[in-house]
Design a protein around this motif. Structure first.
Motif, PDB file in Angstrom:
ATOM      1  N   GLY A 107      17.663  21.338   9.475  1.00 45.80           N
ATOM      2  CA  GLY A 107      17.873  20.177  10.180  1.00 45.80           C
ATOM      3  C   GLY A 107      17.658  20.369  11.680  1.00 45.80           C
ATOM      4  O   GLY A 107      17.366  18.936  11.918  1.00 45.80           O
ATOM      5  N   THR A 108      17.269  20.868  11.623  1.00 50.06           N
ATOM      6  CA  THR A 108      16.785  21.107  13.457  1.00 50.06           C
ATOM      7  C   THR A 108      15.155  21.027  13.499  1.00 50.06           C
ATOM      8  O   THR A 108      15.183  19.968  14.334  1.00 50.06           O
ATOM      9  CB  THR A 108      16.224  22.815  14.265  1.00 50.06           C
ATOM     10  OG1 THR A 108      17.807  23.329  14.038  1.00 50.06           O
ATOM     11  CG2 THR A 108      15.093  22.977  14.900  1.00 50.06           C
TER      12      THR A 108
ATOM     13  N   GLN B 297      19.402  12.814   5.985  1.00 46.41           N
ATOM     14  CA  GLN B 297      18.676  13.569   6.126  1.00 46.41           C
ATOM     15  C   GLN B 297      18.037  14.506   5.482  1.00 46.41           C
ATOM     16  O   GLN B 297      17.433  15.258   4.841  1.00 46.41           O
ATOM     17  CB  GLN B 297      17.395  13.069   7.544  1.00 46.41           C
ATOM     18  CG  GLN B 297      17.777  11.817   7.692  1.00 46.41           C
ATOM     19  CD  GLN B 297      16.435  10.841   7.222  1.00 46.41           C
ATOM     20  OE1 GLN B 297      16.040  10.275   6.197  1.00 46.41           O
ATOM     21  NE2 GLN B 297      15.699  10.548   8.120  1.00 46.41           N
ATOM     22  N   ALA B 298      18.318  15.596   6.094  1.00 48.22           N
ATOM     23  CA  ALA B 298      18.027  16.931   5.949  1.00 48.22           C
ATOM     24  C   ALA B 298      19.075  17.242   4.863  1.00 48.22           C
ATOM     25  O   ALA B 298      18.568  18.229   3.960  1.00 48.22           O
ATOM     26  CB  ALA B 298      19.069  17.644   7.258  1.00 48.22           C
ATOM     27  N   ARG B 299      20.125  16.966   4.511  1.00 49.17           N
ATOM     28  CA  ARG B 299      20.721  16.928   3.322  1.00 49.17           C
ATOM     29  C   ARG B 299      20.094  16.408   2.174  1.00 49.17           C
ATOM     30  O   ARG B 299      19.548  17.480   0.900  1.00 49.17           O
ATOM     31  CB  ARG B 299      21.796  16.061   3.216  1.00 49.17           C
ATOM     32  CG  ARG B 299      23.207  16.322   1.978  1.00 49.17           C
ATOM     33  CD  ARG B 299      24.298  15.946   1.817  1.00 49.17           C
ATOM     34  NE  ARG B 299      24.937  15.415   0.469  1.00 49.17           N
ATOM     35  CZ  ARG B 299      26.214  14.975   0.682  1.00 49.17           C
ATOM     36  NH1 ARG B 299      27.077  14.346   1.612  1.00 49.17           N
ATOM     37  NH2 ARG B 299      26.868  14.983  -0.660  1.00 49.17           N
ATOM     38  N   LEU B 300      19.480  15.452   2.592  1.00 50.22           N
ATOM     39  CA  LEU B 300      18.231  14.765   1.163  1.00 50.22           C
ATOM     40  C   LEU B 300      17.564  15.596   1.242  1.00 50.22           C
ATOM     41  O   LEU B 300      16.631  15.928  -0.329  1.00 50.22           O
ATOM     42  CB  LEU B 300      18.562  13.225   1.449  1.00 50.22           C
ATOM     43  CG  LEU B 300      19.245  12.033   1.004  1.00 50.22           C
ATOM     44  CD1 LEU B 300      18.840  10.998   2.056  1.00 50.22           C
ATOM     45  CD2 LEU B 300      20.165  12.184  -0.088  1.00 50.22           C
TER      46      LEU B 300
ATOM     47  N   THR C 224      23.806  21.079  11.676  1.00 47.34           N
ATOM     48  CA  THR C 224      23.188  21.034  10.232  1.00 47.34           C
ATOM     49  C   THR C 224      22.756  22.638   9.879  1.00 47.34           C
ATOM     50  O   THR C 224      23.719  23.250   9.186  1.00 47.34           O
ATOM     51  CB  THR C 224      22.380  19.956  10.422  1.00 47.34           C
ATOM     52  OG1 THR C 224      22.711  18.656  10.795  1.00 47.34           O
ATOM     53  CG2 THR C 224      22.455  20.566   8.720  1.00 47.34           C
ATOM     54  N   ASP C 225      22.022  23.061  10.541  1.00 47.17           N
ATOM     55  CA  ASP C 225      21.610  24.241  10.602  1.00 47.17           C
ATOM     56  C   ASP C 225      22.813  25.658  10.296  1.00 47.17           C
ATOM     57  O   ASP C 225      22.562  26.491   9.347  1.00 47.17           O
ATOM     58  CB  ASP C 225      20.120  24.928  10.857  1.00 47.17           C
ATOM     59  CG  ASP C 225      19.186  24.136  11.061  1.00 47.17           C
ATOM     60  OD1 ASP C 225      18.764  23.389   9.505  1.00 47.17           O
ATOM     61  OD2 ASP C 225      18.220  24.147  11.358  1.00 47.17           O
ATOM     62  N   ARG C 226      23.509  25.317  11.335  1.00 50.45           N
ATOM     63  CA  ARG C 226      24.752  26.673  11.375  1.00 50.45           C
ATOM     64  C   ARG C 226      25.863  26.312  10.570  1.00 50.45           C
ATOM     65  O   ARG C 226      26.167  27.223   9.709  1.00 50.45           O
ATOM     66  CB  ARG C 226      25.080  26.288  13.162  1.00 50.45           C
ATOM     67  CG  ARG C 226      25.914  27.598  13.340  1.00 50.45           C
ATOM     68  CD  ARG C 226      26.482  27.550  14.014  1.00 50.45           C
ATOM     69  NE  ARG C 226      27.299  28.524  14.529  1.00 50.45           N
ATOM     70  CZ  ARG C 226      27.890  28.717  15.763  1.00 50.45           C
ATOM     71  NH1 ARG C 226      27.375  28.165  17.459  1.00 50.45           N
ATOM     72  NH2 ARG C 226      29.217  29.734  16.021  1.00 50.45           N
TER      73      ARG C 226
END
Length: 389
Positions: A130-131, A312-315, A260-262
């Motif tokens: 995510g970051t 976007q990170a999830r995909l 997101t990363d957390r």
């Protein structure tokens, strides 16, 4: 963060910033281009249309190809084509060749933007996806509010053709840099056939982005006109309002990466859509409340683009074996949503009594996007080129 990682993220950021500039710089230059070729503004608008259509059509193909054969060569190819297309735009002998140049530009960006997202997803550690994505996405979003002033300033001093010459020069430098920087990134050999059942799941997933884009752009496309009509804003006040929006978009993207990363991609992407719905309602209520509009425009962009980045990170995580093509389809979905959003916004303005209903229509789209985002995709284990940062 080690030096190598900083270099990767910096190159990704600058490359996406340039792609964003190419996308957002054309609109303010259209009057000057119309005058140069002695054509109407409506005809000149085809420069934007053919770019978008070409991008949307070819991005999935390049994404699939990069999953099979590696991303470095295609990114480099795209940047070389980017240079050629912008040189042709700058010196096109006729309007026909100007249109050809923008088709080539759309083709070039289709082989760059989604692949930069994908390659960053390839090399990011599982707990930093995510970051890392948020950092490079912020490059594209910075161009959202910096592109028009950049183009206008250069046009004022050197003429509109200079804008495309400068972009071509920077693109040539980036072609060399990208070719060398991604040299040691291994390619993904596990890409599946485009016509497998995985494609249907993929299209279902990126439909979230299409509806999200409708919610964002049904209003944003007409924001300047709405501020003038409803608030009697001057051109400087409209510029200030869009600056608040642009800064909110960049900050939202960067904050989203950390969150997101957390807390996880699914949770943040869904929570932001809920908040986006509420903000649209607040926008509808307070749109004519004077200076409060700046705050709500900032919050709209912050929450909206935080959601885009986290999704976007999830995909990238959920489709780790098809990362190139899913990022490409997601960008195609984005362009489709922008197009549909502008059409829906125009319909609402023409048939539902002006701009006042637009925020509420956008809130409905955000709710639908949230419902679609609850669909589940089987996650695959993600490998990274780094064990830590």
């Amino acid at each position: 963060m080690e030096l190598k990682v900083r270099v990767y993220l910096s190159v990704g950021w600058i490359t996406l910033f340039l792609m964003g500039i190419d996308l957002f710089v054309v609109s303010p230059l259209l009057p000057f281009i119309s005058e140069a070729y002695n054509i109407s503004s409506a005809m000149t608008g085809w420069m934007v249309t053919v770019f978008a259509v070409t991008y949307a059509f070819f991005a999935p193909f390049f994404g699939w190809l990069s999953d099979k054969n590696g991303r470095r060569a295609l990114i480099t190819f795209g940047l070389v084509l980017f240079v050629i297309s912008n040189v042709l735009t700058a010196f096109a002998p006729s309007f026909f060749w100007l249109i050809v140049s923008r088709i080539l530009a759309g083709l070039s960006v289709a082989s760059i933007t989604p692949l930069i997202y994908a390659i960053i997803g390839d090399i990011a550690p599982p707990n930093r996806t995510g970051t890392w994505l948020s950092i490079v996405v912020s490059g594209h979003l910075t161009a959202l509010w910096a592109g028009a002033p950049f183009g206008t300033l250069l046009e004022h001093f050197l003429g509109w053709r200079s804008v495309f010459v400068v972009m071509a020069i920077i693109g040539a430098i980036l072609a060399v840099v990208n070719y060398n920087i991604w040299k040691y990134i291994s390619k993904n050999n596990s890409a599946r056939n485009l016509l497998t059942g995985n494609l249907l799941r993929m299209l279902g997933s990126v439909s979230v982005t299409t509806i999200w884009a409708i919610s964002m752009y049904a209003l944003y496309v007409y924001l300047g006109a709405a501020l003038y009509s409803e608030n009697r804003f001057s051109s400087s006040e409209i510029a200030l309002a869009t600056t608040f929006y642009g800064i909110g978009a960049v900050i939202g993207s960067l904050i989203s990466g950390q969150l997101t990363d957390r807390f996880g991609e699914r949770k943040i992407s869904k929570v932001t859509l809920i908040f986006l719905t509420l903000i649209f309602v607040c926008l509808g209520i307070f749109f004519t409340s004077g200076d409060w509009i700046y705050f709500f425009l900032f919050m709209w962009a912050l929450v909206g683009y935080a959601g885009f980045t986290s999704y976007q990170a999830r995909l990238a995580v959920e489709y780790s074996n098809d990362r190139g093509i899913v990022m490409a389809w997601n960008n195609t979905a984005l362009y489709i949503g922008i197009t549909l959003g502008s059409m829906i916004g125009g319909f609402v303005i023409s048939n539902w009594g002006g701009y006042s209903f637009l925020p509420y229509v956008c809130s409905v789209a955000a709710i639908i996007s949230f419902i679609l985002s609850t669909q589940k995709v089987q996650e695959t284990k993600k490998e990274s080129a780094f064990s830590d940062t």
